[in-house]
Design an enzyme around this catalytic site. Structure first.
Site, PDB file in Angstrom:
ATOM      1  N   HIS A 286       0.829  -1.219   0.000  1.00  0.00           N
ATOM      2  CA  HIS A 286       0.000   0.000   0.000  1.00  0.00           C
ATOM      3  C   HIS A 286       0.852   1.253   0.000  1.00  0.00           C
ATOM      4  O   HIS A 286       1.917   1.295   0.604  1.00  0.00           O
ATOM      5  CB  HIS A 286      -1.022  -0.003   1.138  1.00  0.00           C
TER       6      HIS A 286
ATOM      7  N   ASP B  69      -0.538   4.278   0.831  1.00  0.00           N
ATOM      8  CA  ASP B  69      -1.076   5.257   1.784  1.00  0.00           C
ATOM      9  C   ASP B  69      -0.419   5.049   3.146  1.00  0.00           C
ATOM     10  O   ASP B  69       0.195   4.002   3.397  1.00  0.00           O
ATOM     11  CB  ASP B  69      -2.606   5.145   1.909  1.00  0.00           C
TER      12      ASP B  69
ATOM     13  N   GLU C 141      -5.302   0.924   2.340  1.00  0.00           N
ATOM     14  CA  GLU C 141      -5.126  -0.149   3.319  1.00  0.00           C
ATOM     15  C   GLU C 141      -5.337   0.374   4.732  1.00  0.00           C
ATOM     16  O   GLU C 141      -5.975  -0.278   5.558  1.00  0.00           O
ATOM     17  CB  GLU C 141      -3.725  -0.768   3.191  1.00  0.00           C
TER      18      GLU C 141
ATOM     19  N   HIS D 203     -29.071  19.598  33.579  1.00  0.00           N
ATOM     20  CA  HIS D 203     -28.448  20.034  34.826  1.00  0.00           C
ATOM     21  C   HIS D 203     -28.289  18.800  35.729  1.00  0.00           C
ATOM     22  O   HIS D 203     -29.279  18.096  36.002  1.00  0.00           O
ATOM     23  CB  HIS D 203     -29.349  21.073  35.495  1.00  0.00           C
TER      24      HIS D 203
ATOM     25  N   THR E 121     -21.520  21.155  35.258  1.00  0.00           N
ATOM     26  CA  THR E 121     -22.331  20.130  35.926  1.00  0.00           C
ATOM     27  C   THR E 121     -23.462  19.715  35.001  1.00  0.00           C
ATOM     28  O   THR E 121     -24.477  20.400  34.887  1.00  0.00           O
ATOM     29  CB  THR E 121     -22.888  20.678  37.253  1.00  0.00           C
TER      30      THR E 121
ATOM     31  N   ARG F  25     -10.036  -7.973  17.189  1.00  0.00           N
ATOM     32  CA  ARG F  25      -9.112  -8.690  16.305  1.00  0.00           C
ATOM     33  C   ARG F  25      -9.566 -10.135  16.265  1.00  0.00           C
ATOM     34  O   ARG F  25      -9.883 -10.718  17.313  1.00  0.00           O
ATOM     35  CB  ARG F  25      -7.681  -8.610  16.832  1.00  0.00           C
TER      36      ARG F  25
ATOM     37  N   SER G 271      -3.369  -6.707  11.108  1.00  0.00           N
ATOM     38  CA  SER G 271      -4.293  -7.147  10.065  1.00  0.00           C
ATOM     39  C   SER G 271      -3.962  -6.505   8.725  1.00  0.00           C
ATOM     40  O   SER G 271      -3.525  -5.361   8.666  1.00  0.00           O
ATOM     41  CB  SER G 271      -5.734  -6.751  10.422  1.00  0.00           C
TER      42      SER G 271
ATOM     43  N   HIS H 183       2.758   3.380  12.829  1.00  0.00           N
ATOM     44  CA  HIS H 183       1.568   4.085  13.339  1.00  0.00           C
ATOM     45  C   HIS H 183       1.904   5.013  14.524  1.00  0.00           C
ATOM     46  O   HIS H 183       1.013   5.672  15.044  1.00  0.00           O
ATOM     47  CB  HIS H 183       0.439   3.123  13.783  1.00  0.00           C
TER      48      HIS H 183
HETATM   49  N1  BES Z   1       1.113  -3.342   7.916  1.00  0.00           N
HETATM   50  C1  BES Z   1       0.068  -3.227   8.851  1.00  0.00           C
HETATM   51  C2  BES Z   1      -0.340  -4.564   9.432  1.00  0.00           C
HETATM   52  C3  BES Z   1       0.726  -5.271  10.230  1.00  0.00           C
HETATM   53  C4  BES Z   1       1.678  -4.575  10.933  1.00  0.00           C
HETATM   54  C5  BES Z   1       0.751  -6.631  10.258  1.00  0.00           C
HETATM   55  C6  BES Z   1       2.668  -5.237  11.639  1.00  0.00           C
HETATM   56  C7  BES Z   1       1.723  -7.287  10.978  1.00  0.00           C
HETATM   57  C8  BES Z   1       2.686  -6.587  11.652  1.00  0.00           C
HETATM   58  C9  BES Z   1      -1.124  -2.569   8.176  1.00  0.00           C
HETATM   59  O1  BES Z   1      -0.748  -1.430   7.438  1.00  0.00           O
HETATM   60  C10 BES Z   1      -2.083  -2.072   9.220  1.00  0.00           C
HETATM   61  O2  BES Z   1      -1.740  -1.203   9.955  1.00  0.00           O
HETATM   62  N2  BES Z   1      -3.292  -2.616   9.213  1.00  0.00           N
HETATM   63  C11 BES Z   1      -4.358  -2.127  10.017  1.00  0.00           C
HETATM   64  C12 BES Z   1      -5.617  -2.492   9.296  1.00  0.00           C
HETATM   65  C13 BES Z   1      -6.788  -1.629   9.593  1.00  0.00           C
HETATM   66  C14 BES Z   1      -6.545  -0.177   9.417  1.00  0.00           C
HETATM   67  C15 BES Z   1      -7.965  -2.066   8.751  1.00  0.00           C
HETATM   68  C16 BES Z   1      -4.326  -2.711  11.409  1.00  0.00           C
HETATM   69  O3  BES Z   1      -3.808  -3.826  11.607  1.00  0.00           O
HETATM   70  O4  BES Z   1      -4.798  -2.041  12.306  1.00  0.00           O
HETATM   71 MN    MN Z   2       0.894  -1.804   6.280  1.00  0.00          MN
HETATM   72 MN    MN Z   3      -0.482   0.247   8.889  1.00  0.00          MN
END
Ligand code: BES
Ligand code: MN
Ligand code: MN
Length: 458
Positions: free
Chosen positions: A87, A89, A153, A213, A315, A328, A399, A427
């Site tokens: 990806h 993005d 993604e 209130h 309040t 998850r 994920s 992240h």
């Molecule tokens: N690359 C990650 C997923 C990941 C990171 C898998 C580290 C294994 C190890 C992916 O870009 C990601 O952050 N996925 C999100 C998916 C969500 C936004 C739908 C996640 O896992 O939160």
């Molecule tokens: Mn990723």
């Molecule tokens: Mn990611």
């Protein structure tokens, strides 16, 4: 062939880095409308880079959201075909004040590239482009290659299933190769064999039709924030088991052998606590921390809000309370089914004093790799050759929502050949990617094609 690859990488080292840094300067934050044009710029840059190495039939495949960058190099239809997914993005960089250098002005410090997207996923996608360049320039590409790089993604890949269905023929391949995960370490290489799925919802609890209130009404009127907290708190029991009826029905317990395999993954518990500045972890009884993090399902509150949070005090009994909740999922749970179970259960928790609404967001199903597939074995052989050490199989908790969809539509093995480290702060502020990981990745990917071509023949 290995030697030639190493020489080519060495000779082009600076350029391989510089081109990646240019891409990292584009703030392709898919979740923020303000950055729409930059996300498209990221796709355009990718397109140019694919063209520059001789990739053909390049297209920006339109979708309901951001386009997918597609390109291919078909050497010979009789050869096996590798589809590269990744990806372009990135996540928002907030909170900005915690970055040691601006997130979109990449710098290399202590042999690490610091920038948003350095590891997740631009750095890892770019390894694939440079690996294919290397093999093309050396006239040693033994497979056909297709690139399929998306721009949504990080927001759940909502429009990707549509693209997949509409371009099924274009995407025909023998395996899908993805670098968007981590490995244990440079000293202990690993291949990820499963990722968790995701079900994401937003909930809204409504009490009285307006803020009240808290003295005049307090005592008889239910408080939606308080009620929401109680409802959320009841979603796990004292063993940290999720209480939603049916939640665990499709979870397959690991065999003893599988648990032993997972236990081979080094996990320094003391250091884990230290690094996070906590005194203990807390998860489902009966499982190790590593299991809780990878092969067990979870339920998390990602955010909760409502009422007055401004300066000073007010309040008030608020009219509304909200939370974002994610789960998850592990094989063989189903995102839509779990979302429906959550909705039914959460609605049933609301007493008559409040109304509750559950709004599903995005989701994705879990994925588990076949470690006997030709491409998995090719990846293991490539790692053994480049790292000088056999990879172990590891499972990860994150994920990639589209994996299960690939599985369903293309029905080909997916190999999760990631080169990130858990400490790369994806992240988070100060995301980075090791320069060594980057170049080892390029080398290993080159070797993957070689082994995949050979193993495919037998
Ligand atoms: N690359 C990650 C997923 C990941 C990171 C898998 C580290 C294994 C190890 C992916 O870009 C990601 O952050 N996925 C999100 C998916 C969500 C936004 C739908 C996640 O896992 O939160
Ligand atoms: Mn990723
Ligand atoms: Mn990611």
């Amino acid at each position: 062939m290995h030697q030639e690859v190493l020489e080519y990488i060495q000779k082009n080292r600076d350029r391989f880095l510089e081109e990646l840094l240019c891409w990292l300067r584009i703030p392709s934050i898919s979740t923020d409308r303000q950055y729409r044009e930059e996300v498209l710029n990221s796709a355009r840059y990718l397109k140019e880079q694919l063209a520059a190495i001789g990739i053909e039939n390049i297209q920006l495949i339109p979708s309901e959201g951001f386009p997918v960058v597609y390109g291919e190099k078909i050497i010979n239809p009789a050869l096996p075909t590798v589809l590269i997914y990744g990806h372009y993005d990135v996540q928002p960089p907030d909170p900005l004040e915690l970055w040691n250098s601006p997130p979109f002005e990449p710098v290399i410090k202590d042999e690490k590239i610091y920038a948003r997207g350095a590891c997740d996923d631009k750095g890892q996608v770019y390894m694939h482009i440079k690996a294919v360049e290397t093999l093309l320039k050396l006239n040693k590409l033994p497979c056909n290659v297709k690139f399929f790089i998306e721009g949504e993604e990080e927001i759940g890949s909502a429009s990707l299933p549509g693209v997949l269905a509409a371009h099924k023929d274009l995407l025909q391949c023998d395996t899908i190769l993805i670098s968007d995960t981590s490995m244990v370490s440079l000293e202990q290489p690993s291949i990820t064999t499963s990722l968790r799925g995701l079900a994401y919802v937003e909930v809204e609890v409504t009490g009285p039709n307006r803020d009240l209130h808290s003295g005049v009404y307090g005592g008889a009127i239910d408080n939606p924030i308080f009620r929401l907290c109680k409802m959320i708190a009841s979603l796990k029991d004292e063993n940290e088991r999720i209480t939603i009826p049916g939640f665990y029905d499709d979870v397959k317990e690991l065999t003893l052998l599988e648990r032993r395999m997972l236990a081979e993954v080094p996990f320094d518990y003391a250091n884990y606590l230290l690094e996070l500045d906590i005194r203990a972890t807390r998860g489902e009884s009966g499982y190790t921390a590593l299991e809780q993090l990878t092969i067990r399902p979870t339920l998390e509150v990602n955010g909760i809000w409502g009422g007055y949070t401004g300066e000073g005090s007010k309040t008030v009994i608020p009219s509304k309370a909200y939370a974002k909740i994610s789960m998850r999922l592990v094989p063989y749970q189903d995102s839509e089914k779990i979302t429906a179970l959550f909705k039914k259960h959460f609605e049933s928790l609301a007493p008559p004093s409040v109304k509750v609404e559950v709004r599903p967001h995005h989701g994705g199903n879990p994925y588990i790799s076949d470690i006997n597939s030709v491409s998995y074995r090719a990846a293991a052989a490539a790692i053994k050759q480049s790292f000088g050490k056999e990879p172990i199989a590891s499972r990860e908790g994150g994920s990639i929502p589209i994996l299960a969809e690939f599985d369903k539509v293309l029905k080909k093995p997916i190999v999760l050949l990631g080169f990130g480290l858990d400490t790369d702060a994806i992240h988070s502020p100060n995301e980075h990617y090791g320069v060594k990981n980057y170049f080892k990745g390029i080398e290993t990917i080159c070797l993957f094609y070689y082994h995949f071509a050979i193993l495919s023949r037998n």
